[in-house]
Design an enzyme around this catalytic site. Structure first.
Site, PDB file in Angstrom:
ATOM      1  N   GLU A 174      31.238  22.995  87.478  1.00  0.00           N
ATOM      2  CA  GLU A 174      31.273  21.828  88.288  1.00  0.00           C
ATOM      3  C   GLU A 174      30.155  21.091  88.492  1.00  0.00           C
ATOM      4  OE1 GLU A 174      32.555  21.174  93.125  1.00  0.00           O
ATOM      5  OE2 GLU A 174      32.397  23.137  92.273  1.00  0.00           O
ATOM      6  N   LYS A 195      35.963  21.855  87.029  1.00  0.00           N
ATOM      7  CA  LYS A 195      36.284  21.522  88.164  1.00  0.00           C
ATOM      8  C   LYS A 195      35.567  20.102  88.539  1.00  0.00           C
ATOM      9  CE  LYS A 195      36.310  22.604  93.213  1.00  0.00           C
ATOM     10  NZ  LYS A 195      36.306  23.705  94.026  1.00  0.00           N
TER      11      LYS A 195
END
Length: 377
Positions: free
Chosen positions: A204, A246
């Site tokens: 992420e 993500k």
């Protein structure tokens, strides 16, 4: 002369052998399990419930409804989430804070066991937060690599099967070369360590909404960050079939005057993914990043109007929990209604993952924005 030729040939053979060994793909003992776990999380019609807020951030959420930030109140709220009947129909994984991983229901049942009964894979936040990055214009770097191997091993024993590490990228402040590379390299080292411990790493690098930049600038930055991240993951022999991403959606900055609707957000976001993400990656689990519940669901739905090489889904925190928290208000008598609100949001995003979301069923509260400038998770 013959000896020299033989020696030269031997050296070439040794050199070739070293060269081949240098590019051998990793073969870890957890590889098959990692692929299976990633496939379970990236399963049709399901996504991730991000409930890994730190105790301080959870305290802010509780304070917004007039509830004291105590361990018991945090536990009670998290129990509300994980025990929602039928949640596993729409949620495939839940990211937990370390405290939550070891917590139990009021009746003494471990949260991880409650989740597993609904085929929800337990995950764990493993980064240690952001600190200022020296010699940059207000940028940051993420802590947590020290001792990460031991922590991941303990989390695996406790029942976690995937992990999350969040770095951030600020467009108004750069991103500088040093910040981009630090972000990418940190994510790559984390991913390699997590896989070696049996945890599927969620990667992420969040590009923040902060700023006045337009959607083209966001696309440019996201492409650069993901190029760096995959470069370093390849260098660290991370197995792409055993990771999940993500990313933030490609959108204009929060203060940009030229807003973008779901169709344009989908167009730009998918363009970025197709240019940077190998099809070996099983799942793209978007963060909401302060978008309203409605906006994040509409954008996800737009991205699933045509087939994609990956499972394109959600990993939402506020976009799943905002209405839930307001409904609960810390009162036991409101638990059932709050769980119904969670299931409604989870189903809406499940439908969006399949490209069949109907926004006409939404109330006004779903359209309320949740963006906070300089948001700290």
């Amino acid at each position: 002369m013959a000896l020299m030729m033989k020696s030269s040939a031997s050296l070439k053979a040794v050199s070739a052998g070293r060269s081949r060994r240098a590019v051998v793909v990793r073969a870890g003992k957890y590889d098959e399990e990692l692929i299976k776990t990633a496939g379970t999380v990236a399963s049709k019609g399901r996504g991730i419930l991000a409930m890994d807020e730190s105790n301080a951030t959870c305290g802010k959420r509780l304070d917004s409804i007039g509830v004291e930030n105590t361990e018991e109140n945090r536990r009670a709220y998290r129990e509300l989430l994980v025990t929602a009947p039928g949640l596993g129909q729409y949620i495939s994984g839940a990211i937990l804070f370390e405290e939550t991983l070891y917590q139990s229901t009021a009746s003494g049942k471990k949260f991880v066991d409650v989740m597993k009964e609904q085929n929800i894979v337990p995950g764990i936040k493993v980064d240690k937060g952001l600190v200022p990055l020296s010699n940059t214009n207000g940028e940051s770097w993420c802590m947590g690599l020290d001792g990460l191997d031991k922590r991941c091993a303990e989390y695996y024993k406790a029942g976690a099967r995937f992990a999350k590490w969040r770095s951030v990228v600020s467009i108004p402040h750069g991103p500088s070369i040093i910040a981009a590379r630090d972000c990418a390299y940190g994510l790559a080292r984390y991913a390699a360590i997590a896989q070696n411990a049996g945890l599927v790493p969620i990667v992420e690098p969040e590009v923040l909404l902060d700023g006045e930049h337009d959607i083209d600038r966001c696309l440019e930055v996201q492409e650069a960050i993901w190029a760096e991240t995959f470069k370093y993951m390849a260098d660290n022999k991370v197995m792409f079939e055993g990771i999940l991403l993500k990313p933030a959606m490609v959108t204009p900055g929060a203060d940009c005057k030229n807003k973008a609707g779901p169709a344009k957000v989908a167009e730009y976001t998918l363009k970025m993914l197709r240019r940077r993400v190998p099809p070996a990656v099983p799942g793209i689990m978007f963060l909401s990043g302060g978008q309203s519940e409605l906006e994040s669901t509409l954008n996800l739905n737009a991205m699933n109007q045509s087939p994609n090489p990956w499972h394109v889904s959600f990993s939402y925190a506020r976009a799943l929990q905002n209405t839930v928290l307001k409904t609960w208000q810390g009162k036991p008598e409101n638990v059932q209604a709050a769980q119904a609100a969670l299931l409604k949001r989870a189903k809406a995003n499940s439908d969006a993952q399949q490209g069949k979301y109907d926004a006409t069923t939404e109330g006004k509260e779903a359209a309320q924005g949740m963006y906070e400038k300089g948001y700290v998770y």
